[in-house]
Scaffold this motif. Sequence first.
Motif, mmCIF file in Angstrom:
data_model
loop_
_atom_site.group_PDB
_atom_site.id
_atom_site.type_symbol
_atom_site.label_atom_id
_atom_site.label_comp_id
_atom_site.label_asym_id
_atom_site.label_seq_id
_atom_site.Cartn_x
_atom_site.Cartn_y
_atom_site.Cartn_z
ATOM 1 N N UNK A 65 -126.975 -55.917 -2.288
ATOM 2 C CA UNK A 65 -125.677 -55.729 -2.950
ATOM 3 C C UNK A 65 -125.503 -54.277 -3.385
ATOM 4 N N UNK A 66 -126.566 -53.672 -3.901
ATOM 5 C CA UNK A 66 -126.492 -52.257 -4.300
ATOM 6 C C UNK A 66 -126.290 -51.363 -3.087
ATOM 7 N N UNK A 67 -126.970 -51.688 -2.004
ATOM 8 C CA UNK A 67 -126.813 -50.886 -0.785
ATOM 9 C C UNK A 67 -125.400 -51.033 -0.227
ATOM 10 N N UNK A 111 -127.023 -45.877 -3.119
ATOM 11 C CA UNK A 111 -128.115 -44.977 -2.742
ATOM 12 C C UNK A 111 -127.686 -43.506 -2.655
ATOM 13 N N UNK A 112 -126.595 -43.163 -1.973
ATOM 14 C CA UNK A 112 -126.211 -41.746 -1.922
ATOM 15 C C UNK A 112 -125.894 -41.159 -3.302
ATOM 16 N N UNK A 147 -134.763 -41.489 -14.111
ATOM 17 C CA UNK A 147 -134.204 -42.845 -14.034
ATOM 18 C C UNK A 147 -133.625 -43.121 -12.644
ATOM 19 N N UNK A 148 -132.941 -42.138 -12.071
ATOM 20 C CA UNK A 148 -132.426 -42.302 -10.701
ATOM 21 C C UNK A 148 -133.581 -42.468 -9.722
ATOM 22 N N UNK A 149 -134.671 -41.737 -9.970
ATOM 23 C CA UNK A 149 -135.861 -41.858 -9.127
ATOM 24 C C UNK A 149 -136.457 -43.249 -9.164
ATOM 25 N N UNK A 150 -136.501 -43.852 -10.352
ATOM 26 C CA UNK A 150 -137.002 -45.222 -10.466
ATOM 27 C C UNK A 150 -136.094 -46.194 -9.704
ATOM 28 N N UNK A 151 -134.784 -46.002 -9.822
ATOM 29 C CA UNK A 151 -133.847 -46.886 -9.119
ATOM 30 C C UNK A 151 -134.038 -46.771 -7.607
ATOM 31 N N UNK A 152 -134.132 -45.549 -7.114
ATOM 32 C CA UNK A 152 -134.349 -45.357 -5.681
ATOM 33 C C UNK A 152 -135.710 -45.899 -5.250
ATOM 34 N N UNK A 153 -136.714 -45.748 -6.099
ATOM 35 C CA UNK A 153 -138.033 -46.284 -5.801
ATOM 36 C C UNK A 153 -137.960 -47.790 -5.544
ATOM 37 N N UNK A 154 -137.242 -48.495 -6.411
ATOM 38 C CA UNK A 154 -137.118 -49.943 -6.233
ATOM 39 C C UNK A 154 -136.371 -50.281 -4.943
ATOM 40 N N UNK A 155 -135.376 -49.491 -4.602
ATOM 41 C CA UNK A 155 -134.678 -49.715 -3.327
ATOM 42 C C UNK A 155 -135.610 -49.428 -2.146
ATOM 43 N N UNK A 156 -136.406 -48.384 -2.269
ATOM 44 C CA UNK A 156 -137.298 -47.998 -1.171
ATOM 45 C C UNK A 156 -138.425 -49.001 -0.934
ATOM 46 N N UNK A 205 -138.059 -52.960 2.794
ATOM 47 C CA UNK A 205 -138.070 -52.348 4.133
ATOM 48 C C UNK A 205 -136.682 -52.141 4.728
ATOM 49 N N UNK A 206 -135.773 -53.052 4.459
ATOM 50 C CA UNK A 206 -134.415 -52.912 5.002
ATOM 51 C C UNK A 206 -133.710 -51.720 4.359
ATOM 52 N N UNK A 207 -133.834 -51.600 3.057
ATOM 53 C CA UNK A 207 -133.214 -50.466 2.354
ATOM 54 C C UNK A 207 -133.889 -49.155 2.762
ATOM 55 N N UNK A 208 -135.209 -49.190 2.845
ATOM 56 C CA UNK A 208 -135.967 -47.980 3.180
ATOM 57 C C UNK A 208 -135.499 -47.399 4.504
ATOM 58 N N UNK A 209 -135.236 -48.274 5.456
ATOM 59 C CA UNK A 209 -134.790 -47.842 6.776
ATOM 60 C C UNK A 209 -133.502 -47.008 6.697
ATOM 61 N N UNK A 210 -132.663 -47.323 5.712
ATOM 62 C CA UNK A 210 -131.363 -46.659 5.600
ATOM 63 C C UNK A 210 -131.361 -45.443 4.689
ATOM 64 N N UNK A 211 -132.311 -45.357 3.750
ATOM 65 C CA UNK A 211 -132.196 -44.267 2.769
ATOM 66 C C UNK A 211 -133.367 -43.297 2.736
ATOM 67 N N UNK A 212 -134.489 -43.641 3.356
ATOM 68 C CA UNK A 212 -135.620 -42.720 3.329
ATOM 69 C C UNK A 212 -135.263 -41.468 4.121
ATOM 70 N N UNK A 213 -135.463 -40.332 3.487
ATOM 71 C CA UNK A 213 -135.106 -39.072 4.131
ATOM 72 C C UNK A 213 -135.975 -37.954 3.563
ATOM 73 N N UNK A 214 -136.014 -36.828 4.250
ATOM 74 C CA UNK A 214 -136.748 -35.683 3.698
ATOM 75 C C UNK A 214 -136.200 -35.247 2.334
#
Length: 144
Positions: free
Chosen positions: A79-81, A86-87, A103-112, A115-124
């Motif tokens: 739902x968040x994605x 994420x952006x 705090x944003x880092x923790x939120x992104x960590x939980x999304x990452x 595996x489905x979310x990670x595929x869409x948001x993991x980036x350099x």
Amino acid sequence: LAGLVTLLQTPDDQLRIPILRTIGNLVCGADEIVDGLLAHPLALQTLYQLLQAEHKGLIKETCWTISNIAAGSAQHRAALMHANFAPLLLHILQNAHFDIRKEAGFALFHLLMDPVCREHILSPDIAVEYVGLLRAPDAQVVDI
């Protein structure tokens, strides 16, 4: 939760912060509580808008609440994605003050962690920001 989401519509930031804390605490509980929040038609839209507020404390509390939602089920992360959080969280991670970035880092960590979310948001870009957080003299960041 519907009443709390309605109260978040107030323009008074000093009132919104304790409301967000209450919601953030509630969504740490059973998945059904988060389901109820996400079922409210204005919940995600309101949280998204609050991430763009001028008030730093409001942004920090909103990131914390989103992090708690993202720590829940795969459906909650989806739902968040779908609502495109994420952006915006990455933007906050790159540009905000350290305590808000954390705090944003923790939120992104939980999304990452999904595996489905990670595929869409993991980036350099995310990797660079996490390395930057790890360099900070804050023991809590190491948990990320």
